[in-house]
Design an enzyme around this catalytic site. Structure first.
Site, short mmCIF file in Angstrom:
data_model
loop_
_atom_site.label_atom_id
_atom_site.label_comp_id
_atom_site.label_asym_id
_atom_site.label_seq_id
_atom_site.Cartn_x
_atom_site.Cartn_y
_atom_site.Cartn_z
N ASN A 184 31.62 -4.21 -32.77
CA ASN A 184 31.56 -2.67 -32.79
C ASN A 184 32.25 -1.78 -32.20
O ASN A 184 32.46 -0.57 -32.51
CB ASN A 184 29.91 -2.72 -32.21
CG ASN A 184 29.62 -1.11 -31.73
OD1 ASN A 184 29.21 -0.52 -32.99
ND2 ASN A 184 29.70 -0.69 -30.49
N TYR A 210 41.69 6.40 -39.11
CA TYR A 210 40.28 6.11 -38.65
C TYR A 210 39.58 5.45 -40.11
O TYR A 210 39.05 4.26 -40.24
CB TYR A 210 39.47 7.22 -37.88
CG TYR A 210 38.03 6.66 -37.68
CD1 TYR A 210 37.69 5.80 -36.79
CD2 TYR A 210 37.05 7.25 -38.23
CE1 TYR A 210 36.30 5.36 -36.46
CE2 TYR A 210 35.74 6.81 -37.85
CZ TYR A 210 35.44 6.05 -37.34
OH TYR A 210 34.11 5.63 -37.01
N LYS A 251 38.47 1.52 -41.12
CA LYS A 251 37.15 1.17 -41.45
C LYS A 251 37.29 0.50 -42.89
O LYS A 251 36.15 -0.46 -43.35
CB LYS A 251 36.06 2.05 -41.29
CG LYS A 251 35.85 2.86 -39.91
CD LYS A 251 35.12 1.49 -39.05
CE LYS A 251 34.97 1.90 -37.55
NZ LYS A 251 34.64 1.09 -36.91
P1 NAD Z 1 31.27 5.38 -28.33
O1 NAD Z 1 32.46 6.23 -28.00
O2 NAD Z 1 29.87 6.13 -27.75
O3 NAD Z 1 31.30 3.83 -27.81
C1 NAD Z 1 32.54 3.24 -28.11
C2 NAD Z 1 32.25 1.82 -27.59
O4 NAD Z 1 33.65 1.18 -27.96
C3 NAD Z 1 32.21 1.74 -25.80
O5 NAD Z 1 31.17 0.84 -25.63
C4 NAD Z 1 33.58 1.49 -25.35
O6 NAD Z 1 33.33 0.84 -24.11
C5 NAD Z 1 34.00 0.79 -26.39
N1 NAD Z 1 35.48 0.98 -26.40
C6 NAD Z 1 36.14 1.91 -26.63
N2 NAD Z 1 37.50 1.73 -26.44
C7 NAD Z 1 37.66 0.56 -26.20
C8 NAD Z 1 38.80 -0.51 -25.54
N3 NAD Z 1 39.97 0.01 -25.88
N4 NAD Z 1 38.54 -1.65 -25.48
C9 NAD Z 1 37.33 -2.35 -25.58
N5 NAD Z 1 35.98 -1.37 -25.81
C10 NAD Z 1 36.52 -0.01 -26.13
O7 NAD Z 1 31.17 5.28 -29.83
P2 NAD Z 1 29.97 4.98 -30.81
O8 NAD Z 1 29.63 6.24 -31.77
O9 NAD Z 1 28.87 4.52 -30.40
O10 NAD Z 1 30.86 4.02 -31.85
C11 NAD Z 1 30.38 2.56 -32.10
C12 NAD Z 1 31.06 2.20 -33.23
O11 NAD Z 1 30.32 2.91 -34.51
C13 NAD Z 1 32.50 2.30 -33.60
O12 NAD Z 1 33.11 1.12 -34.08
C14 NAD Z 1 32.53 3.60 -34.34
O13 NAD Z 1 33.79 3.69 -35.30
C15 NAD Z 1 31.25 3.42 -35.18
N6 NAD Z 1 30.77 4.61 -35.99
C16 NAD Z 1 30.21 5.63 -35.36
C17 NAD Z 1 29.66 6.85 -35.94
C18 NAD Z 1 29.17 7.93 -35.33
O14 NAD Z 1 28.57 8.94 -35.81
N7 NAD Z 1 28.97 7.89 -33.79
C19 NAD Z 1 29.80 6.87 -37.49
C20 NAD Z 1 30.31 5.77 -38.07
C21 NAD Z 1 30.91 4.61 -37.33
#
Ligand code: NAD
Length: 246
Positions: free
Chosen positions: A90, A154, A158
């Site tokens: 994730n 980005y 994906k």
């Molecule tokens: P967030 O920024 O709230 O959380 C990101 C997580 O990734 C955190 O737990 C952090 O510790 C970890 N992380 C970040 N950099 C890291 C690194 N260098 N090494 C290890 N861990 C690391 O983001 P989110 O919105 O919860 O996103 C989680 C996933 O969902 C991602 O893959 C993101 O691409 C995907 N996503 C998010 C959204 C959205 O709208 N929030 C939409 C589509 C996809």
């Protein structure tokens, strides 16, 4: 739905990953969460334990692209619990940088975390998941279907996650391992809070279900795909986006 299952969740300290961890715990799983720093791992665990002291949750903060570090952690999880059933890839970072400003450094940062870590963690997990007839789940994004107006690497990362999902589903089916992804729309997390308002507000207005998504919306999809209810589903990228288009 996940009684006695052992799950590893990368990026489990906040946002979508944290909610996946919480939902898995509520459904009987033992969870090992990964984060990027000791402080964020410790505080995520403390918050979960505050919710329920019986939750079986541990954490690590490995470099997700260091295969040896990941191998050591998987081996110690297996030694402690006897099996590993679910890997959720994730962790991820986003970008809205214009192509003309996009540096090679940012390219490497995004591709390392969003693609290479999925490759490394999945590769290390295979022997354990073959034994347990387990599951790999990846966090993709709606931009893996529609593209995105800026931050090209980005969405590209994906698209790669979808490619890994569909290809590993084929390659690992004979080992009894299912591989699926969830493609969230716009979800209320720190990641979205960091993006420019001008980019996000028009997108939210255009969502047919009329609201931004919550981490819970996404975690529920992960719960279903991780559970035996999805035992005949593999190679799928499931959109959970209120029918949003980008
Ligand atoms: P967030 O920024 O709230 O959380 C990101 C997580 O990734 C955190 O737990 C952090 O510790 C970890 N992380 C970040 N950099 C890291 C690194 N260098 N090494 C290890 N861990 C690391 O983001 P989110 O919105 O919860 O996103 C989680 C996933 O969902 C991602 O893959 C993101 O691409 C995907 N996503 C998010 C959204 C959205 O709208 N929030 C939409 C589509 C996809």
């Amino acid at each position: 739905m996940l009684n006695e299952k052992v799950a590893i969740v990368t990026g489990g300290t906040r946002g979508i990953g944290f909610e996946i961890v919480r939902t898995f715990l509520k459904n009987g799983a033992k969870v090992v969460l990964f984060g990027s720093r000791k402080e964020s791992v410790d505080s995520a665990i403390a918050e979960l334990k505050k919710e329920d002291t019986n939750y079986d949750v541990k954490g690590y903060y490995p470099n997700l692209v260091n295969e040896n570090e990941i191998k050591e952690i998987f081996e110690s999880v297996k030694n402690e619990y006897g099996h590993i059933d679910i890997l959720v890839n994730n962790a991820g970072i986003s970008s809205s940088t214009k192509i003309t400003d996009f540096t090679e450094e940012e390219y490497d940062k995004i591709s390392n975390l969003n693609i290479k870590s999925v490759f490394i963690c999945s590769k290390v997990a295979i022997n354990y998941l073959e034994e347990s007839k387990g599951v790999i789940l990846n966090t993709s994004s709606m931009v893996s279907i529609y593209g995105q107006k800026s931050g090209v690497m980005y969405p590209a990362s994906k698209f790669a996650v979808n490619g890994i999902t569909k290809s590993l589903a084929l390659e690992l089916a004979s080992k009894g391992i299912r591989v699926n992804a969830v493609a969230p729309g716009i979800i209320e997390t720190d990641m979205v809070k960091k993006l420019p308002k001008e980019m996000i507000e028009p997108l939210i207005k255009s969502i047919p279900l009329g609201r931004i998504g919550t981490p819970k919306d996404i975690a529920n999809a992960f719960l279903f795909l991780a559970s035996d209810m999805a035992s005949y589903i593999t190679g799928v990228v499931l959109p959970v986006d209120g029918s949003a288009k980008n």
